[in-house]
Design a protein around this motif. Sequence first.
Motif, PDB file in Angstrom:
ATOM      1  N   ILE A  69      42.890  47.889  43.644  1.00 43.70           N
ATOM      2  CA  ILE A  69      41.542  49.252  44.191  1.00 43.70           C
ATOM      3  C   ILE A  69      40.820  48.782  43.546  1.00 43.70           C
ATOM      4  O   ILE A  69      39.530  48.376  44.346  1.00 43.70           O
ATOM      5  N   ILE A  70      40.861  48.063  42.723  1.00 42.42           N
ATOM      6  CA  ILE A  70      39.348  47.566  41.140  1.00 42.42           C
ATOM      7  C   ILE A  70      38.853  46.246  42.184  1.00 42.42           C
ATOM      8  O   ILE A  70      37.585  46.289  42.562  1.00 42.42           O
ATOM      9  N   GLY A  71      39.876  44.976  43.155  1.00 47.21           N
ATOM     10  CA  GLY A  71      39.816  44.507  43.119  1.00 47.21           C
ATOM     11  C   GLY A  71      38.948  44.567  44.967  1.00 47.21           C
ATOM     12  O   GLY A  71      37.953  44.221  45.330  1.00 47.21           O
ATOM     13  N   ILE A 119      40.797  35.837  44.223  1.00 43.60           N
ATOM     14  CA  ILE A 119      41.559  34.650  43.616  1.00 43.60           C
ATOM     15  C   ILE A 119      42.653  35.070  42.348  1.00 43.60           C
ATOM     16  O   ILE A 119      43.761  35.089  42.013  1.00 43.60           O
ATOM     17  N   ILE A 120      41.488  35.383  41.085  1.00 41.35           N
ATOM     18  CA  ILE A 120      42.455  35.854  40.127  1.00 41.35           C
ATOM     19  C   ILE A 120      43.065  36.990  40.141  1.00 41.35           C
ATOM     20  O   ILE A 120      44.932  37.008  39.554  1.00 41.35           O
ATOM     21  N   PHE A 121      42.461  37.861  40.757  1.00 40.70           N
ATOM     22  CA  PHE A 121      43.528  39.296  40.774  1.00 40.70           C
ATOM     23  C   PHE A 121      44.690  39.635  41.834  1.00 40.70           C
ATOM     24  O   PHE A 121      45.544  39.816  41.225  1.00 40.70           O
ATOM     25  N   ALA A 122      44.885  37.756  43.292  1.00 44.18           N
ATOM     26  CA  ALA A 122      45.918  37.678  43.644  1.00 44.18           C
ATOM     27  C   ALA A 122      46.935  37.753  42.373  1.00 44.18           C
ATOM     28  O   ALA A 122      47.896  37.535  43.059  1.00 44.18           O
ATOM     29  N   ILE A 123      46.686  35.993  42.422  1.00 49.04           N
ATOM     30  CA  ILE A 123      47.538  35.807  41.410  1.00 49.04           C
ATOM     31  C   ILE A 123      47.987  36.902  40.275  1.00 49.04           C
ATOM     32  O   ILE A 123      49.352  36.852  40.355  1.00 49.04           O
ATOM     33  N   ILE A 124      47.220  37.310  39.391  1.00 50.37           N
ATOM     34  CA  ILE A 124      47.858  38.122  37.755  1.00 50.37           C
ATOM     35  C   ILE A 124      48.749  39.004  39.245  1.00 50.37           C
ATOM     36  O   ILE A 124      49.646  39.831  38.464  1.00 50.37           O
TER      37      ILE A 124
END
Length: 168
Positions: A69-71, A119-124
């Motif tokens: 949601i934040i992303g 990318i960062i959000f997807a990995i986390i």
Amino acid sequence: MKTNRPKINVPWEPLDIIVDLISITLFILMLVYTIMYYGDLSGSIPTHFNVLGEADSFNDKIYIWLLPIIGTVTFLLLFFLNTKPHIHNHMVNITKENALKNYSFSTRVLRFTNLFIAIIFAIIHYVMVEKGRGNATNIGGWFMPIVVGISIGLPLFILVYNKKINKQ
């Protein structure tokens, strides 16, 4: 905010379209992945990771929705901001002569910022879901140095490149 900067349309180049499509795809995949595996999550999921990439804080599984949601909201806000390059913070005085190259560069920077966030959000998010499902997944010690390196290197590149395109 009123400025005397020229308002021009910055044409989209193929790279701009590709970068935005990758970002959108990552956020859609995060949402789909969450929907697919939400029922498989334990009641507690990791919500914080230490420098080594190990989960060190846990919360209720409802928190799995935060990153998608934040992303998505962040992507939409930056996407909208990209349609108004005349209000971006530029390092030079914008004139009719240099507007297109500075606006193009500024919008490109925002697009890559959006991609970096995606990318960062997807990995986390992937690691959070997999840990929440009980799988032994770890971000690892490589993640933090890469994120910090890009976070420092990208602004330096922007400064150098911006000086280069405005030298003329």
